[in-house]
Scaffold this motif. Structure first.
Motif, PDB file in Angstrom:
ATOM      1  N   SER A 164       0.829  -1.203   0.000  1.00 22.91           N
ATOM      2  CA  SER A 164       0.000   0.000   0.000  1.00 22.91           C
ATOM      3  C   SER A 164       0.865   1.255   0.000  1.00 22.91           C
ATOM      4  O   SER A 164       2.057   1.206   0.284  1.00 22.91           O
ATOM      5  N   ALA A 192      -2.825   5.335  -7.097  1.00 21.47           N
ATOM      6  CA  ALA A 192      -2.153   4.293  -7.867  1.00 21.47           C
ATOM      7  C   ALA A 192      -2.856   4.063  -9.192  1.00 21.47           C
ATOM      8  O   ALA A 192      -2.215   3.875 -10.227  1.00 21.47           O
ATOM      9  N   VAL A 193      -4.172   4.105  -9.190  1.00 23.30           N
ATOM     10  CA  VAL A 193      -4.874   3.824 -10.438  1.00 23.30           C
ATOM     11  C   VAL A 193      -4.692   4.995 -11.406  1.00 23.30           C
ATOM     12  O   VAL A 193      -4.605   4.816 -12.623  1.00 23.30           O
ATOM     13  N   GLY A 231      -5.591  -1.112  -2.048  1.00 23.61           N
ATOM     14  CA  GLY A 231      -6.450  -0.105  -1.438  1.00 23.61           C
ATOM     15  C   GLY A 231      -7.830  -0.652  -1.121  1.00 23.61           C
ATOM     16  O   GLY A 231      -8.383  -0.398  -0.047  1.00 23.61           O
ATOM     17  N   GLY A 266     -12.248   4.762  -8.487  1.00 27.95           N
ATOM     18  CA  GLY A 266     -11.141   3.836  -8.733  1.00 27.95           C
ATOM     19  C   GLY A 266     -11.548   2.766  -9.718  1.00 27.95           C
ATOM     20  O   GLY A 266     -10.781   2.418 -10.626  1.00 27.95           O
ATOM     21  N   SER A 289      -2.925  -0.369  -6.437  1.00 26.90           N
ATOM     22  CA  SER A 289      -4.268   0.193  -6.317  1.00 26.90           C
ATOM     23  C   SER A 289      -5.256  -0.789  -5.691  1.00 26.90           C
ATOM     24  O   SER A 289      -6.057  -0.429  -4.829  1.00 26.90           O
ATOM     25  N   GLN A 290      -5.155  -2.046  -6.098  1.00 27.89           N
ATOM     26  CA  GLN A 290      -6.122  -3.025  -5.607  1.00 27.89           C
ATOM     27  C   GLN A 290      -5.968  -3.285  -4.104  1.00 27.89           C
ATOM     28  O   GLN A 290      -6.931  -3.620  -3.427  1.00 27.89           O
ATOM     29  N   THR A 294      -4.792   5.136  -1.597  1.00 28.43           N
ATOM     30  CA  THR A 294      -4.003   4.180  -2.381  1.00 28.43           C
ATOM     31  C   THR A 294      -4.733   3.805  -3.658  1.00 28.43           C
ATOM     32  O   THR A 294      -4.146   3.782  -4.747  1.00 28.43           O
ATOM     33  N   ILE A 295      -6.036   3.525  -3.549  1.00 30.17           N
ATOM     34  CA  ILE A 295      -6.813   3.163  -4.747  1.00 30.17           C
ATOM     35  C   ILE A 295      -6.656   4.236  -5.804  1.00 30.17           C
ATOM     36  O   ILE A 295      -6.259   3.979  -6.939  1.00 30.17           O
ATOM     37  N   THR A 330      -9.865   1.928 -13.250  1.00 24.13           N
ATOM     38  CA  THR A 330      -9.340   0.579 -13.461  1.00 24.13           C
ATOM     39  C   THR A 330      -9.862   0.025 -14.772  1.00 24.13           C
ATOM     40  O   THR A 330      -9.101  -0.456 -15.626  1.00 24.13           O
ATOM     41  N   TYR A 360       1.128  -0.962 -11.074  1.00 23.78           N
ATOM     42  CA  TYR A 360       0.371   0.081 -10.383  1.00 23.78           C
ATOM     43  C   TYR A 360      -0.989  -0.428  -9.933  1.00 23.78           C
ATOM     44  O   TYR A 360      -1.498  -0.026  -8.896  1.00 23.78           O
ATOM     45  N   HIS A 361      -1.553  -1.348 -10.727  1.00 21.61           N
ATOM     46  CA  HIS A 361      -2.813  -1.933 -10.287  1.00 21.61           C
ATOM     47  C   HIS A 361      -2.631  -2.811  -9.061  1.00 21.61           C
ATOM     48  O   HIS A 361      -3.505  -2.899  -8.209  1.00 21.61           O
TER      49      HIS A 361
END
Lengths: 608, 474
Positions: free
Chosen positions: A212, A278-279, A301, A405, A298-299, A274-275, A409, A294-295
C-alpha cells in the motif's frame, strides 16, 4: 497425523532451495527439484486444509518459542500460497529457460514460498517476524538477479521494505510488552494509549508488505527490472496474501478494533488514497508490466478499505478481494510474461494484434481484466460489491472514491487490452502462442476467477466467512449482491469507462493513446509529469533528505576529524616536545625533581 | 627450597670462578641452567615446598624467606627474563671473557632479585635491593663507553638518594616497632594508629621505591640507563630489575607492611596517572628505538602503580598481572631492539624503514608485543589493562579509568610510529643486504611472544586458577 507435519511446509521448500542454490550447471535438476517441492507443498497444504493443529518447540528463549498454529485462516493462506507456488513454478520452467542465475532464482523462489508458509503458520509474533524479515532478503535477491542494472531497484525495494519491517518490529515489541505474551492467540488488546502506537506500527508493517501507499514505489520499478514470474508470485500474490492476512489478524485478533475507532477511519483513508493515486498512475502507463504493477498497488487499497471499515461486509469483502486479486493479478502478470516471451517487448506502443496469434493468452487476459475491473459475474465484481457495501455503510465519500477507482481501473484495462491485443501491430514479426506449461497456469487461474465469481458461495462459505466467526453477526454474503443500487452504479461506471475509452481511441486513433486525454488534461498534465519524474516518490524524497543529512553529517565528521587528526596530534606533539626539552640530561635537574617529589609526598602524608 | 634459590647461585658463582682451566667457560651455561631451572621449578612444583617448614637448610641459614603466589609469579618472570637476557648476551658479547663476566653478573642479580621477592624483613629487603642495584650499575657500564658510564652514574646518584631514604625509613620504623620483620612492623602500624613517625617512614620508603621503580618525577635516571646499557643489560633491567626492586617491593610494603590508607592510595593514583601520561607523551617524540622503549616502560609502570592505588583486591590482581605481562613484552621488545641494533647497526628510527621484509620474525614479534602493550585484544596486555580499568571504575575513580583508556590510545600511537618507522613501508636505503638475526637471538623473542599470545588466549582459564588466588598473599 502428528503435529510435526506443520514443519513440512516450511522445511521442504527451504531445503529444496538450499540444494537448488548449489546446482549451478546440471540442466533440469533445479526445475525438477522445484516442481517436486511445490507439488509436495501443495499436497501437504491440501491435506492440512481446514484442520486445527498446534506445534510447539523451544527456540530462542525469553518467550520466543517456535510455535506454529494451523486453523482455518492460516490453512487457507497456506493452500492459496501452495497453489500459486505450484502454478508460478510451472510457468517459470518455460519462461526462465536460458536466463542467467537460474539456481538463485529457483532457490529464492522456494525460500519465499517456505517463509510465507512460516509467516502464515507462526503463532509466536517473534517467529512471525523472523519469517517476515527473511522474505526481505529473498525479495532483494529476486530483483537483483533480474538483469545487470537491476540493483538500484533491488536496493530501493530493500530500503522501503526494511523501513516498514522496522515499524513491524517496533509494533511487535510494543505489543509483546503490553500484552505480556507473544503468542497471538493470547493477545487481545483494547485500543488505547500505547496500544494505539503498537497498532499503527504493525499496521504500517502489514500494509507496506501488501504494497500500500506510501510504501509502494519499489513495485513499478521492480516490475521493469525483476524476472516476471517474481512479479506474478511475490508482489501480486504472496505479499498480498501474507500482508492482508496479518492486517486481518491485527484488526480481528490482536486488537479490539471497532468501526467507531478513529484508526478505522485512518485505515479507510489509506485505502481510498491508495486506490485513487495508484490507479491514476496506472492509467497513463505505456508498459504492460508497469501498468499491472500500479494496479497491484491500487487493488490493495480495496482490501485495506474493506478491512478498515470494521463492518462484516467490508471485512469479508476485503479478504475475499485479497484472494481474488491474487488470482487475477497473478494471471495478468503471467499473460504479460507470455507477451514478453513471445513478442519480445512489453511496450504498449510496439505491441498489437496479439489476439489473433495468441488467442488463449488473450482469453485469459480478458477474464482476468474483467475480474479486476469488476465486471459481473467474475470474482472481482463480487468482492468489490462487498467492499462498496462496507464503505457505503461508513461514509459515501469512501464509496465514491472506490467507485472512481473502479472507473479508472476499467478504463486502463480497456486501454491495455486494446493496445496489446487488438490494435494493428507496429512491427511485422511472427508471434506464436506461448508453450503449454505457461498456458496451463494462466488457464487454471482464469478458470478460478470464473469459478469464484459464478459460484461464489464456495469460497465465501468455506474460506472466508469462517474466519470472522461470531463477528459475522449472522450475515451471509454468498450469492448475488443484495443491494440493487450498488450493482446498478457499478454497471453505470463500467459503461462510462467504455465510453471514455472510445472517446480516447477516437481522438488519438490508437488503443495505447486511449488515456491521453486524461494524461494531458489541463492541470493533470503537470502533476503527471512530476509523478513520472518521481517527485512524489517517498523513497526519492527520503533519499534527498538523506543526502542533505549526509552533507550535514560530513561537516560534523570533518570537525570531529579535525579534533582527532589535527588538534589531538598537535597537542600531543607540543606536550611531547615540552617534556623532551625538560629531560636535558642534567643530574642536578633530575635530582631536584626527585627531592621536590619527595617533599611533596612527605608534605602530603603529614598534612592529610 | 626458598633458601636454595639464593644459595645455589651464590655457591655456583664461587665454583665457576675458581682458577681451574675451563671453569670460567661453564659460567654462561651455568647461568642458563639456573634461570631455566628456576622457571621450571616454579611451574611444576607443589605449593608445599615453598612454605619453608620442611627445609633442613633453613635451620642453618635464617633468611626468613617465604614464597606466596605473588612471589612465585615474580620468580617465574625472573627466570624467563634472565634466560632471554643470557641468550641476547651470547650473541651480542663476542669476547669469551666478557661473556663469562656478564654471566657472573646475571647470576648475582638473579640471587639478588630472588632475595628481594622472597624476603619477609625490611632490612633484608634493603640488602637484596642494594645487591641488585650495584650489579645493575656494573651491567650498565659494562663496556665502559662514555654514554654507558653517564647512564650508570645517573642511576648511582639517584639510587644513592633512594638508599638514604630507605635506610632512614627503616631506622624510623625500628624506633617504633622494635623489629624489622614485616609482621612486627605491621603489628606496630596497627597498634599505633596515625603515628607521625610511622607515617614519615612510609613516606620515605615510598619515595625511595618510587625512585627505584622510575616513576615520575623520580624517573630521571631511567631513560639514560636503559638506552645506554648494553643490549642484554637493557633486557634484564627493563624486563625485571626495576619491576622487582621498585614495583614489587612497593606492592609488598604497601599491601603487607603498612596497609592501605587514604593518603597512600591518593599518592599512588596521582603518581600513577602522571607517570602514565608523561611516559607516553615523551615516548611519542623519541627517535631512538631503545629510548622510546624506555619511556614506554615508565608509562606502563604507571599503570601498575595506579592499579595498586585503588587498594582493592581487583586492583591488586591487575597490578600483578600487568607486572608479569609487562616484564614479558618489554623484555621482548628489548630483545627485538637488540636484534635490530645488531643487524642494522643503528637505533635511530629515522634511518630505519621496511625492516619487516628482511627481518620477518623480528618484525612480527615486535608488532605483537606492541599491540599487547597497547592493550589490543586478545593479547595478554589487553586483559591486564582491562582489569586495571575495571578496578579503577569499580573503586570509584571513573576519571582515572577514562584517562587510563586515553593513555592506552597514546600508547598505541607511539608504538605504531615505532612500527611504521622501523618495520613497515619501503625498505630504507642502504639496507639491501640486511638479513634476519641468528636463531639464538630470535628464539627469546619467539618464546616471549608465545607467552604473550598464550596468556591472552588462555586468560579465561588463568583468571580463575592463577589470577584470583594471586591476591591471597601472606
Amino acid at each position: 497425523m502428528t503435529d510435526q507435519i506443520l514443519l513440512y511446509p516450511v522445511i521442504i521448500p527451504v531445503v529444496a532451495a538450499i540444494i537448488a542454490l548449489f546446482v549451478t550447471n546440471a540442466k533440469g535438476v533445479k526445475e525438477g527439484l522445484t516442481m517436486l517441492a511445490v507439488t509436495a507443498n501443495l499436497i501437504i497444504a491440501v491435506m492440512l486444509f481446514n484442520k486445527e493443529m498446534v506445534f510447539n518447540m523451544p527456540w530462542a528463549g525469553f518467550g520466543f518459542d517456535f510455535s506454529l498454529r494451523l486453523y482455518h485462516f492460516s490453512s487457507f493462506i497456506l493452500l492459496a500460497a501452495a497453489g500459486f507456488g505450484f502454478l508460478v513454478g510451472l510457468y517459470s520452467i518455460a519462461f526462465m529457460e536460458g536466463k542467467n542465475s537460474l539456481n538463485q532464482y529457483y532457490s529464492y523462489f522456494l525460500i519465499t514460498l517456505g517463509f510465507v508458509n512460516g509467516a502464515a503458520l507462526a503463532e509466536n509474533l517473534v517467529l512471525m517476524l523472523f519469517f517476515w524479515e527473511g522474505l526481505l532478503l529473498v525479495l532483494f535477491g529476486l530483483i537483483y538477479i533480474g538483469h545487470k542494472d537491476a540493483y538500484p531497484s533491488a536496493i530501493k525495494a530493500f530500503v522501503i521494505s526494511g523501513v516498514a519491517d522496522v515499524c513491524m518490529m517496533l509494533g511487535i515489541a510494543l505489543t509483546g510488552s503490553l500484552a505480556g505474551s507473544l503468542n497471538m492467540t493470547k493477545i487481545h488488546l483494547p485500543l488505547e494509549g500505547l496500544a494505539i502506537a503498537a497498532f499503527i506500527f504493525m499496521m504500517i508493517g502489514a500494509t507496506a508488505k501488501a504494497g500500500s501507499m506510501p510504501f509502494h514505489s519499489w513495485i513499478p520499478d521492480a516490475a521493469v527490472d525483476a524476472p516476471l514470474p517474481f512479479m506474478a508470485f511475490v508482489p501480486a500474490a504472496l505479499e498480498k496474501l501474507v500482508g492482508i492476512y496479518f492486517l486481518s489478524r491485527i484488526t480481528l485478533d490482536l486488537f479490539k478494533f471497532t468501526p467507531e475507532s478513529w484508526l478505522s477511519t485512518l485505515l479507510m483513508v489509506i485505502g481510498a488514497v491508495t486506490i485513487l493515486l495508484a490507479v491514476m498512475m496506472a492509467l497513463i502507463q505505456t508498459d504492460y508490466k508497469r501498468l499491472l504493477s500500479y494496479h497491484a498497488i491500487s487493488q490493495v487499497g480495496y482490501m485495506i478499505l474493506g478491512i478498515g471499515t470494521g463492518v462484516p461486509a467490508g471485512i469479508v469483502g476485503g479478504i475475499f478481494h485479497m484472494i481474488n486479486h491474487a488470482m487475477y493479478k497473478c494471471c495478468l502478470f503471467l499473460t504479460g510474461g507470455s507477451v514478453e516471451k513471445q513478442a519480445g517487448t512489453t511496450d504498449l506502443k510496439k505491441l498489437g494484434g496479439l489476439a489473433k496469434t495468441m488467442p488463449i493468452t488473450f482469453t485469459c487476459f480478458i477474464v482476468a481484466a474483467a475480474s479486476i475491473s469488476g465486471v459481473p459475474p467474475f470474482n472481482g465484481f463480487f468482492s468489490k460489491e462487498l467492499v462498496y457495501d462496507g464503505a457505503l455503510e461508513r461514509g459515501w465519500i469512501f464509496y465514491a472514491a472506490a467507485l472512481l477507482g473502479s472507473f479508472l481501473t476499467a478504463a486502463s484495462f480497456l486501454k491495455l487490452g486494446h493496445a496489446a491485443y487488438l490494435d494493428k501491430p507496429s512491427g511485422k514479426q511472427e508471434v506464436k502462442e506461448a508453450p503449454l506449461s505457461m498456458l496451463v497456469p494462466m488457464i487454471v487461474l482464469a478458470f478460478l476467477c470464473v469459478l469464484f465469481g459464478v459460484y461464489n458461495p464456495l469460497p465465501l462459505n468455506n474460506l472466508i466467512q469462517p474466519i470472522l466467526g461470531e463477528r459475522l453477526e449472522g450475515h451471509n454474503f454468498a450469492g448475488f449482491p443484495h443491494s440493487a443500487f450498488l450493482v446498478v452504479m457499478t454497471l453505470v461506471v463500467l459503461g462510462l469507462a467504455y465510453l471514455n475509452h472510445m472517446y480516447g481511441v477516437k481522438k488519438t486513433g490508437k488503443g495505447s493513446g486511449a488515456s491521453d486525454h486524461i494524461h494531458y488534461a489541463p492541470g493533470l498534465k503537470g502533476i503527471y509529469a512530476m509523478a513520472e519524474r518521481r517527485v512524489f516518490d517517498p523513497y526519492e524524497i527520503g533519499m534527498k533528505l538523506m543526502l542533505w543529512l549526509s552533507v550535514a553529517a560530513r561537516f560534523v565528521d570533518k570537525a570531529v576529524d579535525w579534533i582527532y587528526e589535527v588538534f589531538a596530534v598537535k597537542t600531543a606533539e607540543s606536550i611531547s616536545y615540552w617534556i623532551r626539552e625538560l629531560h636535558n640530561g642534567s643530574y642536578a635537574v633530575y635530582l631536584m625533581w626527585s627531592i621536590l617529589g619527595l617533599t611533596l609526598i612527605v608534605v602530603f602524608f603529614l598534612m592529610w | 627450597m626458598t633458601t636454595l634459590l639464593i644459595l645455589v647461585p651464590l655457591i655456583g658463582l664461587i665454583l665457576v670462578n675458581l682458577p681451574f682451566k675451563n671453569a670460567r667457560r661453564t659460567t654462561f651455561w651455568y647461568a642458563v641452567m639456573l634461570s631455566l631451572m628456576q622457571a621450571y621449578i616454579v611451574l611444576t612444583s607443589d605449593k608445599i615446598i615453598w612454605e619453608g617448614h620442611f627445609d633442613p637448610i633453613e635451620e642453618y641459614f635464617k633468611f626468613n624467606l617465604k614464597a606466596d603466589n605473588l612471589t612465585l609469579v615474580m620468580l617465574l618472570s625472573i627466570g624467563i627474563v634472565a634466560f632471554c637476557a643470557l641468550m641476547v648476551a651470547k650473541h651480542m658479547i663476542k669476547d669469551e671473557g666478557d661473556l663469562a663476566n656478564f654471566s657472573n653478573l646475571i647470576i648475582i642479580i638473579l640471587a639478588g632479585m630472588n632475595g628481594v621477592v622472597m624476603t619477609t624483613d625490611v632490612f633484608t629487603l634493603y640488602i637484596f635491593l642494594e645487591i641488585t642495584a650495584v650489579t645493575s650499575f656494573i651491567m650498565i657500564a659494562f663496556f665502559r663507553d662514555k654514554d654507558a658510564l653517564e647512564g650508570s652514574f645517573k642511576y648511582i646518584v639517584l639510587s644513592a638518594v633512594a638508599t638514604v631514604l630507605l635506610l632512614a625509613s627503616i631506622a624510623l620504623v625500628f624506633m617504633v616497632s622494635g623489629g624489622t620483620s614485616f609482621e612486627a612492623i605491621n603489628r606496630a602500624v596497627h597498634a599505633n594508629n596515625e603515628n607521625l613517625i610511622l607515617t614519615a617512614a612510609l613516606a620515605l620508603f615510598t619515595a625511595g621505591l618510587l625512585i627505584k621503580g622510575g616513576l615520575v618525577p623520580f624517573h630521571g635516571w631511567l631513560p639514560d640507563a636503559y638506552s645506554s646499557a648494553p643490549a642484554p643489560a637493557s633486557v634484564i633491567l627493563a624486563g625485571i630489575v626495576t619491576k622487582t626492586t621498585g614495583i614489587y617491593s612497593l606492592i609488598r610494603i604497601v599491601n603487607n607492611v603498612f596497609g592501605f590508607s587514604g593518603s597512600i592510595k591518593n599518592i599512588l593514583l596521582f603518581v600513577g596517572i602522571i607517570t602514565i601520561f608523561v611516559g607516553a607523551l615523551a615516548a611519542l617524540g623519541q627517535k631512538d628505538f631503545k629510548r622510546m622503549l624506555a619511556y614506554s616502560s615508565i608509562s606502563q609502570v604507571g599503570y601498575i602503580v595506579i592499579s595498586l592505588g585503588t587498594g582493592t583486591e581487583l586492583g591488586l590482581i591487575g597490578a600483578m598481572f600487568h607486572l608479569f605481562n609487562h616484564s614479558i613484552f618489554k623484555a621482548q621488545l628489548f630483545v627485538n631492539s637488540a636484534a635490530v641494533e645488531k643487524q642494522a647497526g643503528t637505533r635511530d628510527l629515522d634511518k630505519m624503514g621496511g625492516f619487516s621484509k628482511k627481518m620477518p620474525f623480528t618484525g612480527l614479534t615486535s608488532l605483537i608485543a606492541c599491540l599487547s602493550t597497547a592493550g589490543i585484544p586478545p593479547l595478554a596486555g589487553f586483559w591486564s589493562k582491562l582489569i586495571i580499568i575495571v578496578a579503577l571504575w569499580n573503586s570509584g575513580h571513573p576519571v582515572f579509568a577514562g584517562a587510563a583508556v586515553l593513555a592506552s590510545v597514546i600508547t598505541l600511537g607511539y608504538f605504531l610510529v615505532l612500527q611504521r618507522k622501523a618495520f613497515f613501508g619501503k625498505l630504507a636505503e642502504g639496507y639491501e643486504q640486511l638479513c634476519e638475526a641468528e636463531f639464538g637471538l630470535i628464539l627469546p623473542a619467539i618464546i616471549l611472544t608465545l607467552i604473550t599470545v598464550a596468556v591472552g588466549l588462555l586468560f579465561p582459564l588463568l583468571s580463575n586458577n592463577t589470577l584470583i588466588p594471586m591476591s591471597h598473599i601472606f
